[in-house]
Enzyme design. Structure first.
Site, PDB file in Angstrom:
ATOM      1  N   THR A 178       5.810  34.511  71.088  1.00 40.27           N
ATOM      2  CA  THR A 178       6.344  33.951  69.775  1.00 40.27           C
ATOM      3  C   THR A 178       7.724  34.789  71.169  1.00 40.27           C
ATOM      4  OG1 THR A 178       6.182  35.078  68.060  1.00 40.27           O
ATOM      5  CG2 THR A 178       5.192  33.157  68.554  1.00 40.27           C
TER       6      THR A 178
ATOM      7  N   VAL B  62       5.468  33.124  77.803  1.00 37.91           N
ATOM      8  CA  VAL B  62       5.755  33.303  76.283  1.00 37.91           C
ATOM      9  C   VAL B  62       5.532  34.875  76.470  1.00 37.91           C
ATOM     10  CG1 VAL B  62       4.812  31.641  75.445  1.00 37.91           C
ATOM     11  CG2 VAL B  62       3.166  33.620  75.767  1.00 37.91           C
ATOM     12  N   ASP B  63       5.965  36.037  75.473  1.00 36.56           N
ATOM     13  CA  ASP B  63       6.064  37.043  75.117  1.00 36.56           C
ATOM     14  C   ASP B  63       4.767  37.798  74.757  1.00 36.56           C
ATOM     15  OD1 ASP B  63       5.860  36.976  72.506  1.00 36.56           O
ATOM     16  OD2 ASP B  63       7.148  37.890  72.316  1.00 36.56           O
ATOM     17  N   LYS B  64       4.257  38.828  74.631  1.00 30.63           N
ATOM     18  CA  LYS B  64       2.921  39.552  73.961  1.00 30.63           C
ATOM     19  C   LYS B  64       2.365  38.886  72.563  1.00 30.63           C
ATOM     20  CE  LYS B  64       4.973  43.990  72.576  1.00 30.63           C
ATOM     21  NZ  LYS B  64       4.524  45.334  72.111  1.00 30.63           N
TER      22      LYS B  64
END
Length: 172
Positions: free
Chosen positions: A112, A107-109
């Site tokens: 989402t 996932v990104d930081k």
């Protein structure tokens, strides 16, 4: 806080949805695949129950195997309650089982996708170095046929496609 509801039949009241906190002794609870078991229950009947007995004789395996779906459901429901206490919304128990079976979740930081389109920037090894080998391994998993489109696979294919030569071979 997520409230668990139950489909319950009561004498003279028919079938309806109620919060699990309102269950009382004598209520008949109807469960479907993926439902959270809302309280201690006794199995009255089942339809299409399948038992895998792992090579043992069915007579020896049945007492334990009959309880297995209930045990799994109870364990998953405990996980759902624990996740709910952390403000996670769990809509289907089978999603917890799927999540528990993952080795890697990307996932990104924020956890989402923010633009609605997933873009893979780079693939890294466990040591944090950029790795074309890891990217190629991820690309190989996209070759597994799926019934639906997968945005993660699309992002991997887009990056891996950029690194392929004219013959379609992947440079590693």
């Amino acid at each position: 806080m997520v409230s668990i509801t139950a489909t319950v039949r009561r004498v003279g009241a028919g079938e309806r949805q109620i919060p699990s906190e309102e269950l009382v002794v004598g209520d008949i609870v109807t469960l479907f695949v993926g439902d959270i078991v809302p309280a201690d229950c006794k199995l009255l009947e089942s339809r299409d129950l399948r038992i895998a007995h792992g090579g043992r004789s069915l007579a020896k395996a049945c007492p334990c195997a009959r309880m297995l779906p209930l045990i799994v459901t109870v364990c998953l429901s405990r996980g759902a309650r624990a996740m709910a206490s952390g403000k996670a919304i769990v809509r289907r128990l089978d999603a917890i089982e799927t999540l528990g079976g993952m080795d890697v979740l990307c996932v990104d930081k924020t956890g989402t996708p923010t633009s609605g389109v997933i873009k893979l920037d780079r693939a890294q090894s466990m040591s944090g170095l950029n790795s074309s080998y890891v990217l190629h391994a991820a690309w190989l998993t996209t070759l597994i046929p799926h019934t639906t489109s997968n945005p993660w696979d699309d992002a991997i294919v887009a990056v891996e496609g950029d690194s392929a030569n004219d013959t379609g071979d992947v440079q590693v």
